[in-house]
Design a protein around this motif. Structure first.
Motif, PDB file in Angstrom:
ATOM      1  N   UNK A   1      39.562  27.862  24.188  1.00 25.43           N
ATOM      2  CA  UNK A   1      39.330  26.426  24.413  1.00 25.43           C
ATOM      3  C   UNK A   1      40.597  25.669  24.806  1.00 25.43           C
ATOM      4  N   UNK A   2      41.737  26.060  24.236  1.00 26.33           N
ATOM      5  CA  UNK A   2      42.993  25.416  24.605  1.00 26.33           C
ATOM      6  C   UNK A   2      43.338  25.658  26.074  1.00 26.33           C
ATOM      7  N   UNK A   3      43.108  26.864  26.530  1.00 24.91           N
ATOM      8  CA  UNK A   3      43.402  27.193  27.928  1.00 24.91           C
ATOM      9  C   UNK A   3      42.463  26.441  28.870  1.00 24.91           C
ATOM     10  N   UNK A   4      41.179  26.392  28.527  1.00 25.60           N
ATOM     11  CA  UNK A   4      40.223  25.654  29.363  1.00 25.60           C
ATOM     12  C   UNK A   4      40.575  24.172  29.404  1.00 25.60           C
ATOM     13  N   UNK A   5      40.970  23.629  28.259  1.00 27.62           N
ATOM     14  CA  UNK A   5      41.365  22.220  28.230  1.00 27.62           C
ATOM     15  C   UNK A   5      42.625  21.982  29.059  1.00 27.62           C
ATOM     16  N   UNK A   6      43.576  22.893  28.998  1.00 31.36           N
ATOM     17  CA  UNK A   6      44.804  22.745  29.787  1.00 31.36           C
ATOM     18  C   UNK A   6      44.508  22.767  31.285  1.00 31.36           C
ATOM     19  N   UNK A   7      43.607  23.630  31.712  1.00 29.24           N
ATOM     20  CA  UNK A   7      43.240  23.695  33.127  1.00 29.24           C
ATOM     21  C   UNK A   7      42.547  22.398  33.551  1.00 29.24           C
ATOM     22  N   UNK A   8      41.596  21.935  32.744  1.00 31.45           N
ATOM     23  CA  UNK A   8      40.885  20.699  33.079  1.00 31.45           C
ATOM     24  C   UNK A   8      41.828  19.501  33.079  1.00 31.45           C
TER      25      UNK A   8
ATOM     26  N   UNK B   1      32.653  24.727  36.778  1.00 21.99           N
ATOM     27  CA  UNK B   1      33.082  26.130  36.701  1.00 21.99           C
ATOM     28  C   UNK B   1      33.734  26.441  35.361  1.00 21.99           C
ATOM     29  N   UNK B   2      34.534  25.523  34.843  1.00 18.25           N
ATOM     30  CA  UNK B   2      35.156  25.753  33.538  1.00 18.25           C
ATOM     31  C   UNK B   2      34.078  25.851  32.462  1.00 18.25           C
ATOM     32  N   UNK B   3      33.044  25.042  32.588  1.00 15.88           N
ATOM     33  CA  UNK B   3      31.945  25.087  31.632  1.00 15.88           C
ATOM     34  C   UNK B   3      31.230  26.441  31.683  1.00 15.88           C
ATOM     35  N   UNK B   4      31.004  26.952  32.873  1.00 20.16           N
ATOM     36  CA  UNK B   4      30.343  28.252  33.023  1.00 20.16           C
ATOM     37  C   UNK B   4      31.229  29.371  32.486  1.00 20.16           C
ATOM     38  N   UNK B   5      32.527  29.278  32.712  1.00 18.20           N
ATOM     39  CA  UNK B   5      33.443  30.318  32.238  1.00 18.20           C
ATOM     40  C   UNK B   5      33.459  30.365  30.710  1.00 18.20           C
ATOM     41  N   UNK B   6      33.088  29.257  30.063  1.00 25.73           N
ATOM     42  CA  UNK B   6      32.974  29.268  28.604  1.00 25.73           C
ATOM     43  C   UNK B   6      31.968  30.295  28.121  1.00 25.73           C
ATOM     44  N   UNK B   7      30.937  30.542  28.905  1.00 22.64           N
ATOM     45  CA  UNK B   7      29.967  31.577  28.552  1.00 22.64           C
ATOM     46  C   UNK B   7      30.599  32.968  28.642  1.00 22.64           C
TER      47      UNK B   7
ATOM     48  N   UNK C   1      37.308  44.934  17.439  1.00 22.40           N
ATOM     49  CA  UNK C   1      38.598  44.255  17.617  1.00 22.40           C
ATOM     50  C   UNK C   1      38.494  42.830  17.058  1.00 22.40           C
ATOM     51  N   UNK C   2      38.421  42.702  15.743  1.00 21.39           N
ATOM     52  CA  UNK C   2      38.169  41.417  15.110  1.00 21.39           C
ATOM     53  C   UNK C   2      39.344  40.455  15.259  1.00 21.39           C
ATOM     54  N   UNK C   3      40.548  40.937  15.094  1.00 26.63           N
ATOM     55  CA  UNK C   3      41.725  40.076  15.221  1.00 26.63           C
ATOM     56  C   UNK C   3      41.857  39.551  16.649  1.00 26.63           C
ATOM     57  N   UNK C   4      41.673  40.427  17.617  1.00 27.76           N
ATOM     58  CA  UNK C   4      41.744  40.009  19.015  1.00 27.76           C
ATOM     59  C   UNK C   4      40.643  39.003  19.341  1.00 27.76           C
ATOM     60  N   UNK C   5      39.445  39.213  18.802  1.00 23.82           N
ATOM     61  CA  UNK C   5      38.343  38.265  19.015  1.00 23.82           C
ATOM     62  C   UNK C   5      38.676  36.917  18.399  1.00 23.82           C
ATOM     63  N   UNK C   6      39.279  36.891  17.226  1.00 22.94           N
ATOM     64  CA  UNK C   6      39.668  35.635  16.584  1.00 22.94           C
ATOM     65  C   UNK C   6      40.735  34.890  17.368  1.00 22.94           C
ATOM     66  N   UNK C   7      41.721  35.630  17.855  1.00 27.21           N
ATOM     67  CA  UNK C   7      42.777  35.007  18.662  1.00 27.21           C
ATOM     68  C   UNK C   7      42.183  34.437  19.951  1.00 27.21           C
ATOM     69  N   UNK C   8      41.309  35.195  20.584  1.00 23.90           N
ATOM     70  CA  UNK C   8      40.666  34.726  21.815  1.00 23.90           C
ATOM     71  C   UNK C   8      39.795  33.503  21.551  1.00 23.90           C
ATOM     72  N   UNK C   9      39.103  33.493  20.398  1.00 23.56           N
ATOM     73  CA  UNK C   9      38.266  32.358  20.022  1.00 23.56           C
ATOM     74  C   UNK C   9      39.095  31.087  19.870  1.00 23.56           C
ATOM     75  N   UNK C  10      40.306  31.222  19.382  1.00 20.90           N
ATOM     76  CA  UNK C  10      41.179  30.055  19.196  1.00 20.90           C
ATOM     77  C   UNK C  10      41.862  29.655  20.499  1.00 20.90           C
TER      78      UNK C  10
END
Length: 140
Positions: free
Chosen positions: A70-77, A38-44, A58-67
């Protein structure tokens, strides 16, 4: 022209979200490592959201979300691995209570300690032997 690019980006993001939603709904509930799937699918979804934010300007928001995504997904896993993943985490496979001897993943703690002590006896080093190397000349 910019409006067309933004529209295309939003359509691509919507397409990715539909694919991810179908994948999230159709994933088999009995799948091994379901949380990781599920975490892998949520990456999409994350990529789709980043594309949508770029499409909306919203380039700044997209950049922050891009960074951060992955940290949030890794923390959950990692949290799942440390606390609940008995199938893959060796530290969680041992239990104190009685368990079925034929269970492939969960073993009694006493059995694991006996196996560890047996293996440690095999690995003891004998002081009478030493390791040497032999140099071989290619010309001989």
């Amino acid at each position: 022209m910019i409006e067309y690019i933004q529209s295309i980006l939003l359509i691509v993001a919507a397409f990715f979200m539909i694919i991810a939603a179908v994948g999230l709904v159709t994933v088999n509930k009995n799948t091994k490592n379901l949380v990781y799937a599920r975490i892998h699918i949520v990456g999409l979804f994350d990529i789709a959201c980043i594309i949508a934010m770029i499409g909306l300007g919203q380039y700044l928001l997209a950049g922050i979300y891009l960074i951060l995504a992955p940290f949030i997904a890794h923390a959950i896993a990692n949290a799942y691995w440390k606390k609940e993943d008995r199938e893959n985490n060796m530290d969680l496979m041992t239990v104190e209570e009685e368990v079925d001897e034929n269970h492939p993943f969960i073993h009694p703690k006493a059995k694991m300690q006996a196996l560890e002590s047996e293996n440690s006896e095999k690995l003891k080093v004998d002081e009478r032997f030493s390791v040497t190397t032999l140099e071989i000349d290619e010309g001989e």
